[in-house]
Design a protein around this motif. Structure first.
Motif, PDB file in Angstrom:
ATOM      1  N   GLY A 171     -46.144 -28.997  30.612  1.00 31.96           N
ATOM      2  CA  GLY A 171     -45.511 -29.097  29.300  1.00 31.96           C
ATOM      3  C   GLY A 171     -46.432 -28.591  28.204  1.00 31.96           C
ATOM      4  O   GLY A 171     -45.977 -28.021  27.204  1.00 31.96           O
ATOM      5  N   GLY A 172     -47.735 -28.808  28.399  1.00 34.06           N
ATOM      6  CA  GLY A 172     -48.711 -28.257  27.461  1.00 34.06           C
ATOM      7  C   GLY A 172     -48.636 -26.739  27.431  1.00 34.06           C
ATOM      8  O   GLY A 172     -48.777 -26.112  26.368  1.00 34.06           O
ATOM      9  N   VAL A 173     -48.385 -26.144  28.584  1.00 37.45           N
ATOM     10  CA  VAL A 173     -48.217 -24.694  28.669  1.00 37.45           C
ATOM     11  C   VAL A 173     -47.005 -24.264  27.836  1.00 37.45           C
ATOM     12  O   VAL A 173     -47.074 -23.314  27.047  1.00 37.45           O
ATOM     13  CB  VAL A 173     -48.038 -24.249  30.144  1.00 37.45           C
ATOM     14  CG1 VAL A 173     -47.587 -22.796  30.225  1.00 37.45           C
ATOM     15  CG2 VAL A 173     -49.330 -24.464  30.928  1.00 37.45           C
ATOM     16  N   THR A 174     -45.912 -24.992  27.983  1.00 37.18           N
ATOM     17  CA  THR A 174     -44.673 -24.641  27.268  1.00 37.18           C
ATOM     18  C   THR A 174     -44.871 -24.723  25.752  1.00 37.18           C
ATOM     19  O   THR A 174     -44.492 -23.812  25.013  1.00 37.18           O
ATOM     20  CB  THR A 174     -43.541 -25.587  27.715  1.00 37.18           C
ATOM     21  OG1 THR A 174     -43.413 -25.495  29.140  1.00 37.18           O
ATOM     22  CG2 THR A 174     -42.223 -25.226  27.060  1.00 37.18           C
ATOM     23  N   VAL A 175     -45.481 -25.826  25.307  1.00 39.17           N
ATOM     24  CA  VAL A 175     -45.693 -26.003  23.865  1.00 39.17           C
ATOM     25  C   VAL A 175     -46.642 -24.920  23.330  1.00 39.17           C
ATOM     26  O   VAL A 175     -46.391 -24.304  22.287  1.00 39.17           O
ATOM     27  CB  VAL A 175     -46.257 -27.409  23.575  1.00 39.17           C
ATOM     28  CG1 VAL A 175     -46.655 -27.542  22.107  1.00 39.17           C
ATOM     29  CG2 VAL A 175     -45.237 -28.481  23.963  1.00 39.17           C
ATOM     30  N   ALA A 176     -47.730 -24.685  24.052  1.00 42.64           N
ATOM     31  CA  ALA A 176     -48.726 -23.720  23.578  1.00 42.64           C
ATOM     32  C   ALA A 176     -48.165 -22.297  23.562  1.00 42.64           C
ATOM     33  O   ALA A 176     -48.464 -21.521  22.644  1.00 42.64           O
ATOM     34  CB  ALA A 176     -49.972 -23.799  24.462  1.00 42.64           C
ATOM     35  N   VAL A 177     -47.358 -21.972  24.548  1.00 40.96           N
ATOM     36  CA  VAL A 177     -46.748 -20.634  24.564  1.00 40.96           C
ATOM     37  C   VAL A 177     -45.736 -20.508  23.426  1.00 40.96           C
ATOM     38  O   VAL A 177     -45.670 -19.468  22.753  1.00 40.96           O
ATOM     39  CB  VAL A 177     -46.102 -20.331  25.932  1.00 40.96           C
ATOM     40  CG1 VAL A 177     -45.124 -19.154  25.835  1.00 40.96           C
ATOM     41  CG2 VAL A 177     -47.185 -20.033  26.968  1.00 40.96           C
ATOM     42  N   ALA A 178     -44.962 -21.563  23.189  1.00 39.75           N
ATOM     43  CA  ALA A 178     -44.008 -21.525  22.070  1.00 39.75           C
ATOM     44  C   ALA A 178     -44.758 -21.272  20.767  1.00 39.75           C
ATOM     45  O   ALA A 178     -44.359 -20.431  19.956  1.00 39.75           O
ATOM     46  CB  ALA A 178     -43.228 -22.843  21.997  1.00 39.75           C
ATOM     47  N   ARG A 179     -45.861 -21.980  20.586  1.00 37.75           N
ATOM     48  CA  ARG A 179     -46.649 -21.800  19.366  1.00 37.75           C
ATOM     49  C   ARG A 179     -47.132 -20.355  19.233  1.00 37.75           C
ATOM     50  O   ARG A 179     -47.058 -19.748  18.160  1.00 37.75           O
ATOM     51  CB  ARG A 179     -47.853 -22.759  19.387  1.00 37.75           C
ATOM     52  CG  ARG A 179     -48.818 -22.532  18.239  1.00 37.75           C
ATOM     53  CD  ARG A 179     -49.574 -23.776  17.864  1.00 37.75           C
ATOM     54  NE  ARG A 179     -50.600 -24.092  18.849  1.00 37.75           N
ATOM     55  CZ  ARG A 179     -51.471 -25.098  18.719  1.00 37.75           C
ATOM     56  NH1 ARG A 179     -51.435 -25.886  17.648  1.00 37.75           N
ATOM     57  NH2 ARG A 179     -52.364 -25.329  19.642  1.00 37.75           N
ATOM     58  N   LYS A 180     -47.580 -19.811  20.358  1.00 33.91           N
ATOM     59  CA  LYS A 180     -48.099 -18.446  20.349  1.00 33.91           C
ATOM     60  C   LYS A 180     -46.995 -17.426  20.028  1.00 33.91           C
ATOM     61  O   LYS A 180     -47.203 -16.488  19.248  1.00 33.91           O
ATOM     62  CB  LYS A 180     -48.705 -18.157  21.730  1.00 33.91           C
ATOM     63  CG  LYS A 180     -49.805 -17.127  21.771  1.00 33.91           C
ATOM     64  CD  LYS A 180     -50.544 -17.213  23.103  1.00 33.91           C
ATOM     65  CE  LYS A 180     -51.437 -15.997  23.304  1.00 33.91           C
ATOM     66  NZ  LYS A 180     -52.201 -16.092  24.579  1.00 33.91           N
ATOM     67  N   LEU A 181     -45.829 -17.625  20.638  1.00 35.00           N
ATOM     68  CA  LEU A 181     -44.730 -16.672  20.421  1.00 35.00           C
ATOM     69  C   LEU A 181     -44.178 -16.769  18.994  1.00 35.00           C
ATOM     70  O   LEU A 181     -43.762 -15.770  18.417  1.00 35.00           O
ATOM     71  CB  LEU A 181     -43.606 -16.916  21.442  1.00 35.00           C
ATOM     72  CG  LEU A 181     -43.940 -16.557  22.893  1.00 35.00           C
ATOM     73  CD1 LEU A 181     -42.798 -16.973  23.822  1.00 35.00           C
ATOM     74  CD2 LEU A 181     -44.223 -15.056  23.050  1.00 35.00           C
ATOM     75  N   ILE A 182     -44.175 -17.987  18.447  1.00 37.96           N
ATOM     76  CA  ILE A 182     -43.721 -18.154  17.060  1.00 37.96           C
ATOM     77  C   ILE A 182     -44.717 -17.475  16.117  1.00 37.96           C
ATOM     78  O   ILE A 182     -44.334 -16.719  15.220  1.00 37.96           O
ATOM     79  CB  ILE A 182     -43.561 -19.650  16.716  1.00 37.96           C
ATOM     80  CG1 ILE A 182     -42.372 -20.241  17.488  1.00 37.96           C
ATOM     81  CG2 ILE A 182     -43.382 -19.850  15.211  1.00 37.96           C
ATOM     82  CD1 ILE A 182     -42.366 -21.756  17.566  1.00 37.96           C
ATOM     83  N   ALA A 183     -46.007 -17.717  16.355  1.00 37.02           N
ATOM     84  CA  ALA A 183     -47.038 -17.131  15.488  1.00 37.02           C
ATOM     85  C   ALA A 183     -46.985 -15.601  15.538  1.00 37.02           C
ATOM     86  O   ALA A 183     -47.254 -14.928  14.552  1.00 37.02           O
ATOM     87  CB  ALA A 183     -48.414 -17.636  15.911  1.00 37.02           C
ATOM     88  N   ALA A 184     -46.623 -15.065  16.711  1.00 39.72           N
ATOM     89  CA  ALA A 184     -46.594 -13.611  16.873  1.00 39.72           C
ATOM     90  C   ALA A 184     -45.290 -12.998  16.382  1.00 39.72           C
ATOM     91  O   ALA A 184     -45.106 -11.777  16.447  1.00 39.72           O
ATOM     92  CB  ALA A 184     -46.809 -13.255  18.347  1.00 39.72           C
ATOM     93  N   GLY A 185     -44.361 -13.856  15.934  1.00 39.06           N
ATOM     94  CA  GLY A 185     -43.087 -13.333  15.458  1.00 39.06           C
ATOM     95  C   GLY A 185     -42.094 -13.016  16.559  1.00 39.06           C
ATOM     96  O   GLY A 185     -41.013 -12.481  16.290  1.00 39.06           O
ATOM     97  N   ARG A 186     -42.433 -13.351  17.800  1.00 39.09           N
ATOM     98  CA  ARG A 186     -41.497 -13.079  18.907  1.00 39.09           C
ATOM     99  C   ARG A 186     -40.335 -14.064  18.908  1.00 39.09           C
ATOM    100  O   ARG A 186     -39.279 -13.789  19.458  1.00 39.09           O
ATOM    101  CB  ARG A 186     -42.222 -13.123  20.262  1.00 39.09           C
ATOM    102  CG  ARG A 186     -43.343 -12.105  20.416  1.00 39.09           C
ATOM    103  CD  ARG A 186     -42.798 -10.678  20.316  1.00 39.09           C
ATOM    104  NE  ARG A 186     -41.724 -10.393  21.236  1.00 39.09           N
ATOM    105  CZ  ARG A 186     -41.894  -9.949  22.474  1.00 39.09           C
ATOM    106  NH1 ARG A 186     -43.103  -9.716  22.938  1.00 39.09           N
ATOM    107  NH2 ARG A 186     -40.862  -9.702  23.256  1.00 39.09           N
ATOM    108  N   ILE A 187     -40.565 -15.256  18.352  1.00 36.85           N
ATOM    109  CA  ILE A 187     -39.475 -16.214  18.139  1.00 36.85           C
ATOM    110  C   ILE A 187     -39.355 -16.398  16.629  1.00 36.85           C
ATOM    111  O   ILE A 187     -40.282 -16.887  15.993  1.00 36.85           O
ATOM    112  CB  ILE A 187     -39.759 -17.566  18.818  1.00 36.85           C
ATOM    113  CG1 ILE A 187     -39.901 -17.388  20.333  1.00 36.85           C
ATOM    114  CG2 ILE A 187     -38.653 -18.564  18.490  1.00 36.85           C
ATOM    115  CD1 ILE A 187     -40.204 -18.679  21.086  1.00 36.85           C
ATOM    116  N   PRO A 188     -38.216 -15.989  16.055  1.00 42.31           N
ATOM    117  CA  PRO A 188     -38.051 -16.098  14.602  1.00 42.31           C
ATOM    118  C   PRO A 188     -38.050 -17.559  14.147  1.00 42.31           C
ATOM    119  O   PRO A 188     -37.531 -18.424  14.851  1.00 42.31           O
ATOM    120  CB  PRO A 188     -36.681 -15.461  14.350  1.00 42.31           C
ATOM    121  CG  PRO A 188     -36.327 -14.732  15.594  1.00 42.31           C
ATOM    122  CD  PRO A 188     -37.055 -15.384  16.713  1.00 42.31           C
TER     123      PRO A 188
END
Lengths: 444, 91
Positions: A348-365
């Protein structure tokens, strides 16, 4: 009566009758359950589900069983939590946690797949069930296998987390530790299934087992008020879960139960075991096996059987795949715990950290609704946190000692709590508060 | 001595029930050629039309996945064990 038509090869399309088999005899491709969707659509009404028990089996017509004897009727229907505090931290507008960290009975999404697999094993007349596992599946097969009167044989890498070993043996299940990594355990299990004729849930019961994961998708849609999220972030080990959630969403769209919204599926892995992320990023879609080395042991599958399909699901949906370091995984666990009060395991830590990374990179609006699928419970992987455990004072049982150790800091925070609660107005309550979030997502 | 090839149950209809076959060859590809020559029914199952090993066929030399070695061109030696195993789901 059954709505299952048979088993169809995902590669060459060959069709085989239902049985304890997972592999196409023509091309080695994986077999997938096919259903009479027209029949299901005619007989099953979305609104009729409302009166059914709140478990994954409320969607039983969409699960590959033939009889009425369901093993694990209480599994599933875990909370979908609106996570406003985490959303604020990540700078997004609408974020939800699908919380399988509190699944019944063993606190991971694997309880779902095992419930279906054991129901099927009973239908096939099998008396021994088992699995190759990175831990969570071992726990689930042990608890449900023992409860439903099966003999068990569970194989795991010998150096798994202590909590996952104990969480298997406590049930009296037979556990065998293998000197090797998961991929080697997996290979051995495949040979054992060949020789012993047992029901190994992720080997010869795999087509049925995998279908249990679809219920994560049905539940998310129903809990969102029969809507699909714009984005879904899911961790990947063997790669099956993300493809099955996508399948569930497709089925619901086919039935007209949800609007034909396009969900982008984003896949999360640890940097120390990222073959699916690599396949998405390099554009090949082909899996190159790796030797896994990560604290996310439950995701440490270097040769993911469904990796090819997981990569395809991500790419076709327009989603992204990303990986994170062990340090980022621990940060992800802490972030979810400290914002939402949900303690997840390393996966779950992987999921949260990846979400954070993708949001920061603009991949998830930042403006579009996101669901994070949290698949397991943090109490099973406390080893990962101990090196960075927060220090805390230990004192004598005297008020003076407390004041000396905590004193001024505690006093000031108490007064600020009193001050802020006195200015709280119901309308401004964050929907993280009990009840508030629930009504706001149901009425959206 | 020769190279031992372990056959999974899903392919044993083609090998007349044999679960272990002894073959010669200098590379894995040659061993597979020999296997297909002995059991014609296996042709097309392990390898696709271009000779590529199919996506869901896992082959190991001793304990190592051939995709971590050199694929079909990986050298083999007397006494090596080649194991053919279908992919298994996660856990």
């Amino acid at each position: 009566m059954s709505d299952v038509q048979g088993l169809k090869c995902r590669e060459c399309g060959a069709v085989l009758p239902v049985g304890p088999r997972a592999i196409c005899e023509e091309c080695f491709g994986p077999l997938e359950v096919t259903y009479d969707y027209e029949g299901i659509r005619r007989r099953l009404d979305r609104d009729a589900l409302q009166s059914r028990p709140r478990s994954m089996w409320r969607y039983r017509e969409l699960l590959p069983i033939d009889g009425d004897d369901i093993l694990g009727a209480e599994v599933g229907f875990t909370p979908l939590v609106r996570a406003d505090r985490l959303a604020t931290q990540l700078g997004v507008r609408a974020l939800y946690i699908k919380n399988d960290a509190v699944n019944f009975p063993t606190l991971s999404f694997k309880d779902r797949v095992v419930s279906v697999a054991l129901t099927k094993a009973r239908e096939f007349g099998m008396t021994t069930v088992g699995c190759a596992s990175t831990g969570n599946l071992a726990n689930a097969v042990a608890a449900q296998g023992v409860r439903h009167g099966f003999d068990t044989c569970i194989l795991v890498p010998h150096d798994l987390e202590e909590a996952k070993i104990l969480g298997t043996t406590v049930f009296g299940a037979r556990l065998v530790g293998v000197r090797g990594d998961y991929d080697q355990v997996n290979r051995l299990c495949s040979q054992i299934a060949d020789r012993f004729g047992w029901g190994l849930v992720n080997v010869n019961l795999r087509p049925f087992y995998g279908e249990g994961s679809k219920t994560v998708g049905y539940e998310i849609a129903e809990q969102l008020g029969w809507r699909l999220p714009a984005h879904l972030v899911c961790c990947m080990a063997g790669g099956s879960l993300i493809t099955k959630i996508a399948k569930a969403f497709d089925e619901l769209k086919m039935f007209g139960w949800v609007e034909d919204a396009a969900t982008r599926f984003h896949g999360a892995q640890a940097a120390g075991c990222n073959p699916i992320v690599t396949a998405v990023k390099d554009g090949s879609g082909e899996i190159k096996p790796v030797k896994a080395n990560t604290i996310a042991r439950s995701l440490a599958i270097g040769n993911p059987a469904d990796g090819y399909y997981a990569a395809r699901t991500i790419r076709e949906s327009g989603g992204a795949a990303e990986d994170v370091t062990d340090a980022e995984i621990v940060d992800g666990i802490r972030l979810l715990a400290s914002t939402e009060g949900i303690f997840t395991e390393t996966a779950g830590g992987v999921t949260v950290a990846v979400a954070r990374k993708l949001i920061a990179a603009g991949r998830i609006p930042r403006s579009e609704p996101i669901v994070l699928v949290i698949t397991g419970n943090g109490l099973k992987t406390i080893d990962a946190l101990q090196p960075t455990a927060r220090p805390y004072p230990v004192i004598e049982p005297r008020l003076e000692a407390f004041e000396a150790a905590v004193g001024a800091e505690a006093a000031s925070s108490i007064s600020s709590t009193v001050a802020s609660s006195s200015t709280f107005s119901p309308g401004a309550a964050p929907s993280g508060a009990p009840g508030a979030g629930r009504s706001s997502w149901q009425s959206r | 001595m020769a190279i031992q090839v372990r056959i999974p149950s899903v392919l044993r209809r083609q090998t007349n029930g044999e679960d272990m076959v002894l073959l010669d060859g200098v590379t894995l590809g040659e061993v597979l050629d020999g296997l297909e020559a002995r059991y014609e029914g296996l042709r097309g199952k392990l390898r696709g039309p271009q000779g590529e090993i199919r996506r869901f066929v896992n082959i190991y030399i001793n304990d190592e996945d051939i995709r971590l070695l050199s694929g079909p061109t990986t050298p083999v030696a007397d006494g090596d064990e080649v194991t053919i195993i279908p992919a298994v789901a996660g856990g």
